[in-house]
Design a protein around this motif. Structure first.
Motif, PDB file in Angstrom:
ATOM      1  N   VAL A  13       2.891   2.538   0.964  1.00 33.58           N
ATOM      2  CA  VAL A  13       3.161   3.969   0.903  1.00 33.58           C
ATOM      3  C   VAL A  13       1.877   4.741   0.613  1.00 33.58           C
ATOM      4  O   VAL A  13       1.568   5.756   1.253  1.00 33.58           O
ATOM      5  CB  VAL A  13       4.228   4.277  -0.164  1.00 33.58           C
ATOM      6  CG1 VAL A  13       4.345   5.780  -0.397  1.00 33.58           C
ATOM      7  CG2 VAL A  13       5.570   3.702   0.255  1.00 33.58           C
ATOM      8  N   GLU A  14       1.097   4.245  -0.370  1.00 44.36           N
ATOM      9  CA  GLU A  14      -0.163   4.904  -0.712  1.00 44.36           C
ATOM     10  C   GLU A  14      -1.122   4.879   0.471  1.00 44.36           C
ATOM     11  O   GLU A  14      -1.820   5.856   0.749  1.00 44.36           O
ATOM     12  CB  GLU A  14      -0.802   4.220  -1.924  1.00 44.36           C
ATOM     13  CG  GLU A  14      -2.082   4.883  -2.386  1.00 44.36           C
ATOM     14  CD  GLU A  14      -2.678   4.201  -3.598  1.00 44.36           C
ATOM     15  OE1 GLU A  14      -3.816   4.547  -3.966  1.00 44.36           O
ATOM     16  OE2 GLU A  14      -2.017   3.316  -4.168  1.00 44.36           O
ATOM     17  N   GLY A  15      -1.141   3.743   1.179  1.00 45.33           N
ATOM     18  CA  GLY A  15      -2.002   3.631   2.342  1.00 45.33           C
ATOM     19  C   GLY A  15      -1.611   4.601   3.440  1.00 45.33           C
ATOM     20  O   GLY A  15      -2.470   5.197   4.101  1.00 45.33           O
TER      21      GLY A  15
ATOM     22  N   ASP B 271     -11.827   2.222 -11.459  1.00 47.65           N
ATOM     23  CA  ASP B 271     -11.796   2.468 -10.015  1.00 47.65           C
ATOM     24  C   ASP B 271     -12.986   1.827  -9.314  1.00 47.65           C
ATOM     25  O   ASP B 271     -12.876   1.365  -8.175  1.00 47.65           O
ATOM     26  CB  ASP B 271     -11.810   3.978  -9.732  1.00 47.65           C
ATOM     27  CG  ASP B 271     -10.577   4.673 -10.266  1.00 47.65           C
ATOM     28  OD1 ASP B 271      -9.470   4.342  -9.793  1.00 47.65           O
ATOM     29  OD2 ASP B 271     -10.714   5.543 -11.145  1.00 47.65           O
TER      30      ASP B 271
ATOM     31  N   LEU C  70       4.559  -0.116  -2.621  1.00 44.01           N
ATOM     32  CA  LEU C  70       3.828   1.041  -3.103  1.00 44.01           C
ATOM     33  C   LEU C  70       2.436   1.119  -2.485  1.00 44.01           C
ATOM     34  O   LEU C  70       1.925   2.211  -2.215  1.00 44.01           O
ATOM     35  CB  LEU C  70       3.738   1.000  -4.631  1.00 44.01           C
ATOM     36  CG  LEU C  70       5.078   1.193  -5.362  1.00 44.01           C
ATOM     37  CD1 LEU C  70       4.923   0.911  -6.843  1.00 44.01           C
ATOM     38  CD2 LEU C  70       5.623   2.590  -5.138  1.00 44.01           C
ATOM     39  N   GLU C  71       1.801  -0.034  -2.260  1.00 47.52           N
ATOM     40  CA  GLU C  71       0.492  -0.043  -1.611  1.00 47.52           C
ATOM     41  C   GLU C  71       0.603   0.468  -0.180  1.00 47.52           C
ATOM     42  O   GLU C  71      -0.249   1.225   0.291  1.00 47.52           O
ATOM     43  CB  GLU C  71      -0.107  -1.450  -1.618  1.00 47.52           C
ATOM     44  CG  GLU C  71      -1.506  -1.506  -1.004  1.00 47.52           C
ATOM     45  CD  GLU C  71      -2.109  -2.894  -1.025  1.00 47.52           C
ATOM     46  OE1 GLU C  71      -3.177  -3.075  -0.414  1.00 47.52           O
ATOM     47  OE2 GLU C  71      -1.513  -3.798  -1.633  1.00 47.52           O
TER      48      GLU C  71
ATOM     49  N   GLU D  99      -0.079   7.476   3.029  1.00 48.56           N
ATOM     50  CA  GLU D  99      -0.463   8.818   2.592  1.00 48.56           C
ATOM     51  C   GLU D  99      -1.963   9.042   2.770  1.00 48.56           C
ATOM     52  O   GLU D  99      -2.400  10.107   3.215  1.00 48.56           O
ATOM     53  CB  GLU D  99      -0.076   9.018   1.125  1.00 48.56           C
ATOM     54  CG  GLU D  99       1.422   9.066   0.894  1.00 48.56           C
ATOM     55  CD  GLU D  99       1.765   9.154  -0.584  1.00 48.56           C
ATOM     56  OE1 GLU D  99       2.928   9.459  -0.898  1.00 48.56           O
ATOM     57  OE2 GLU D  99       0.875   8.892  -1.416  1.00 48.56           O
ATOM     58  N   ALA D 100      -2.759   8.008   2.406  1.00 44.87           N
ATOM     59  CA  ALA D 100      -4.211   8.140   2.537  1.00 44.87           C
ATOM     60  C   ALA D 100      -4.627   8.261   3.991  1.00 44.87           C
ATOM     61  O   ALA D 100      -5.521   9.035   4.337  1.00 44.87           O
ATOM     62  CB  ALA D 100      -4.905   6.945   1.883  1.00 44.87           C
TER      63      ALA D 100
ATOM     64  N   HIS E  80      -6.830   1.393   2.312  1.00 41.52           N
ATOM     65  CA  HIS E  80      -7.353   2.751   2.378  1.00 41.52           C
ATOM     66  C   HIS E  80      -7.960   3.093   1.027  1.00 41.52           C
ATOM     67  O   HIS E  80      -7.261   3.173   0.027  1.00 41.52           O
ATOM     68  CB  HIS E  80      -6.249   3.744   2.752  1.00 41.52           C
ATOM     69  CG  HIS E  80      -5.604   3.450   4.072  1.00 41.52           C
ATOM     70  ND1 HIS E  80      -6.214   3.747   5.279  1.00 41.52           N
ATOM     71  CD2 HIS E  80      -4.420   2.864   4.371  1.00 41.52           C
ATOM     72  CE1 HIS E  80      -5.429   3.357   6.259  1.00 41.52           C
ATOM     73  NE2 HIS E  80      -4.336   2.820   5.736  1.00 41.52           N
TER      74      HIS E  80
ATOM     75  N   ALA F  36       7.808   2.771  -8.834  1.00 42.23           N
ATOM     76  CA  ALA F  36       6.503   3.089  -9.397  1.00 42.23           C
ATOM     77  C   ALA F  36       6.539   3.034 -10.923  1.00 42.23           C
ATOM     78  O   ALA F  36       5.601   2.538 -11.565  1.00 42.23           O
ATOM     79  CB  ALA F  36       6.050   4.472  -8.931  1.00 42.23           C
TER      80      ALA F  36
ATOM     81  N   PRO G  10      -9.325   5.304  -1.872  1.00 43.24           N
ATOM     82  CA  PRO G  10      -9.106   6.697  -2.303  1.00 43.24           C
ATOM     83  C   PRO G  10     -10.352   7.544  -2.066  1.00 43.24           C
ATOM     84  O   PRO G  10     -11.491   7.067  -2.194  1.00 43.24           O
ATOM     85  CB  PRO G  10      -8.812   6.545  -3.801  1.00 43.24           C
ATOM     86  CG  PRO G  10      -8.282   5.165  -3.949  1.00 43.24           C
ATOM     87  CD  PRO G  10      -9.021   4.329  -2.934  1.00 43.24           C
TER      88      PRO G  10
ATOM     89  N   THR H 247      10.274   6.261  -6.675  1.00 41.76           N
ATOM     90  CA  THR H 247       9.730   6.665  -7.977  1.00 41.76           C
ATOM     91  C   THR H 247      10.085   5.646  -9.042  1.00 41.76           C
ATOM     92  O   THR H 247       9.256   5.301  -9.893  1.00 41.76           O
ATOM     93  CB  THR H 247      10.265   8.051  -8.367  1.00 41.76           C
ATOM     94  OG1 THR H 247       9.913   9.006  -7.373  1.00 41.76           O
ATOM     95  CG2 THR H 247       9.701   8.492  -9.716  1.00 41.76           C
TER      96      THR H 247
END
Length: 330
Positions: free
Chosen positions: A76-78, A140, A73-74, A80-81, A277, A8, A279, A5
């Motif tokens: 981690v986001e990937g 986006d 972070l990318e 999760e996606a 990934h 981020a 969104p 966190t």
């Protein structure tokens, strides 16, 4: 504190250039943001940010950390996606950029239908004929028309729009219809300011050869709708995309000229930041665009009408010949 966190928060501070702006976007107080940055600095044993009353700047350690945080972070986001892609419903705020005329004429109903189909998504739309910087301005996805420059952005073609050389019947009656590109040099031409080749129009000839011609005219604009109005008023000849003038061609308010010479087709693309990934809100919106416009967009109905375009062209040719004969009699 949770180090992920804090990373981020740190990257958001760098992106916004402000503790307070980062806090507002993350739902944290300025003190909360400061606590996250301080926790990172204590963990690493190094100062990350130089902070003055006017601006923020990264230290050498801060620059090194920012590069790594972005990758972490990318990933981690990937992750999760990837794990949630099958069951995830599109949600969140979708920020869209699009050209003004295309946005008003064709994108507005698509966005309305998209919002009805996906109640978990909120949409911010900015209509502007300039090319926005998606990463810098936080978009986006952007709808772009025409040739795409090389960039780090990903792109998907969602539709195609023809371009057509056209004028009003009144203009053709007064000035005649050009039969060859070279004749355009004697005509009043309406110029789109953002064209890749200013002051020059290019056509594909009967044998596929490229023909270019220098043009002149009293009106130049960054907006195609303004040029359409000028063409309807008989102020000149325009090379216009059919998503702007398609209905006018069907109704005969504008007539196509030089049918043997075709301006280049325009690709309608959705462009978006690259990522492993996509969104769900971005992916679903782009899919929605593709399914809505389809292989044959409605704005090219004049060309599918078969006899309509040749008939208009024939009338334009007859009017052009009559106009030139009047000039010779004078």
């Amino acid at each position: 504190m949770d180090r992920l966190t804090s990373m981020a928060v740190f990257t958001k501070v760098v992106a916004t250039g402000s503790f307070s702006k980062a806090g507002r976007e993350l739902g944290l107080s300025p003190a909360g943001v400061s606590n996250h940055i301080r926790a990172l600095e204590e963990w690493l044993g190094a100062q990350l940010i130089h902070r003055t009353t006017r601006r923020l700047s990264l230290t050498e350690a801060g620059e090194a950390l920012h590069e790594r945080c972005a990758r972490i972070l990318e990933e981690v986001e990937g992750a999760e996606a990837a794990t949630g892609a099958l069951q995830e419903a599109p949600r969140g705020r979708l920020k869209i950029s699009a050209p003004i005329t295309f946005g008003m004429r064709h994108l507005a109903p698509v966005i309305a239908d998209y919002l009805l189909a996906y109640p978990g998504v909120a949409v911010d739309v900015a209509l502007n004929d300039r090319k926005v910087d998606l990463l810098e301005e936080g978009f986006d996805v952007a709808v772009r028309i025409g040739e795409l420059p090389d960039s780090s952005l990903a792109a998907r073609r969602v539709a195609t729009s023809r371009s057509v050389l056209c004028a009003s019947p009144a203009y053709v009656e007064r000035h005649g219809a050009p039969g060859e590109p070279a004749e355009l040099e004697r005509h009043e031409c309406l110029e789109y300011a953002y064209r890749a080749t200013p002051g020059q129009w290019r056509f594909s000839g009967p044998d596929g050869e490229e023909v270019s011609v220098r043009i002149r005219g009293r009106l130049t604009s960054t907006n195609g709708e303004l040029l359409r109005v000028a063409a309807l008023r008989g102020l000149g000849i325009s090379v216009a995309p059919t998503f702007i003038v398609g209905e006018d061609l069907v109704a005969g308010r504008l007539v196509p000229l030089m049918p043997r010479y075709a301006p280049a087709e325009l690709g309608v693309h959705a462009v978006y930041p690259q990522g492993r990934h996509l969104p769900a809100k971005v992916r679903s919106f782009i899919d929605f665009l593709v399914s809505h416009f389809g292989q044959e967009p409605a704005w090219d109905a004049w060309a599918r009408g078969g006899a309509a375009a040749p008939a208009h062209a024939a009338r334009a040719g007859r009017a052009g010949r009559a106009g030139r004969q009047k000039e010779r009699r004078r």
